[in-house]
Enzyme design. Structure first.
Site, PDB file in Angstrom:
ATOM      1  N   ASP A  15      46.260  10.408  72.719  1.00  0.00           N
ATOM      2  CA  ASP A  15      45.361  10.310  71.274  1.00  0.00           C
ATOM      3  C   ASP A  15      46.767  11.216  70.298  1.00  0.00           C
ATOM      4  O   ASP A  15      46.753  10.872  69.080  1.00  0.00           O
ATOM      5  CB  ASP A  15      44.729  11.935  71.450  1.00  0.00           C
ATOM      6  CG  ASP A  15      43.889  11.221  72.493  1.00  0.00           C
ATOM      7  OD1 ASP A  15      43.288   9.892  73.146  1.00  0.00           O
ATOM      8  OD2 ASP A  15      43.267  12.355  73.065  1.00  0.00           O
ATOM      9  N   ASP A  60      48.276  17.047  68.990  1.00  0.00           N
ATOM     10  CA  ASP A  60      46.934  17.110  70.256  1.00  0.00           C
ATOM     11  C   ASP A  60      47.383  18.158  71.469  1.00  0.00           C
ATOM     12  O   ASP A  60      48.691  17.794  72.234  1.00  0.00           O
ATOM     13  CB  ASP A  60      46.970  15.865  70.432  1.00  0.00           C
ATOM     14  CG  ASP A  60      45.061  15.786  70.811  1.00  0.00           C
ATOM     15  OD1 ASP A  60      44.023  15.888  70.596  1.00  0.00           O
ATOM     16  OD2 ASP A  60      44.809  15.782  72.039  1.00  0.00           O
TER      17      ASP A  60
END
Length: 236
Positions: A159, A7
């Site tokens: 994330d 991410d």
């Protein structure tokens, strides 16, 4: 099979308008097992971050002043992901920024991401599995029972770790979680972080049968035994 769950956080939403990557978070998965190895770095984008982006990830211009430029981390980043399958939620966004950064980096890293890595888009996968439903990361966490209550702001490493859990659950679960107590080589990591990621596994909840359910179970065994069948539970 080596996969890198990845991410990024950025200064805005469009690299063609000069926006840049400011954080990269990667988690390594080998043969469907989290190894604990990761790549995490904050990057000085050499431009202002849009306020809308700050509202999403909480990373400020002041925080990034003393961080390395992308060109300084490009070789380490490429070495970490090269040859692996990248697992990304809404891959065109992150890959677009990566290609933009690689094109401006050192000659040795001027590559196209999809030429050095296979890319799996978990958003496409989720839409195929759950058509017509919300398939953002928060919705998937709720659907698969993954605790993301600590996700107050977006963060690349946080994330990526959450997405790794989601991906493994979406594709059949996994049998070995090695993040706790094993830090890996930490390639590209920096000691200064905005937030600390906690990876505490929840204990399995044991649900006991009620007295009524036990009574119904015994009644069913009586029916089996009286009809001439073998009741293995009562033979032991």
């Amino acid at each position: 099979m080596r996969q890198i769950v990845l991410d990024t956080e950025t200064t805005g939403i469009e690299p063609k308008e000069g926006h840049r990557i400011i954080e990269i978070g990667c988690v390594e998965v080998v043969n469907r097992k989290l190894t604990g190895n990761h790549f995490h770095v904050y990057i000085n984008p050499q431009r202002e971050i849009e306020q809308e982006a700050i509202d999403v990830h909480g990373i400020t211009n002041e925080f990034l002043i003393d961080k390395p430029k992308f060109a300084e981390v490009a070789e380490d980043f490429l070495a970490f992901i090269k040859g692996a399958q990248l697992v990304i939620h809404n891959a065109p966004f992150d890959v677009g920024f990566m290609d933009h950064e690689f094109a401006m980096g050192p000659t040795s890293t001027r590559v196209v991401t999809r030429e050095v890595c296979d890319v799996l888009d978990t958003l496409v996968l989720a839409r195929q599995m759950h058509p017509g439903q919300k398939n953002n990361l928060d919705a998937l966490c709720k659907r698969y029972g993954i605790d993301n209550s600590h996700r107050e702001l977006h963060g690349a490493l946080l994330d990526a770790e959450i997405l790794a859990d989601v991906y493994l659950m979406m594709t059949g679960g996994q049998t070995n979680l090695n993040l706790a107590g094993k830090q890996g080589d930490g390639s590209g990591s920096q000691s200064e972080q905005i937030r600390r990621v906690q990876r505490n596994a929840n204990k399995l909840k044991v649900i006991q049968a009620t007295a009524d359910e036990l009574e119904q179970h015994e009644a069913r065994l009586d029916i089996v035994q009286n009809s001439g069948g073998q009741c293995l539970w009562r033979n032991n």
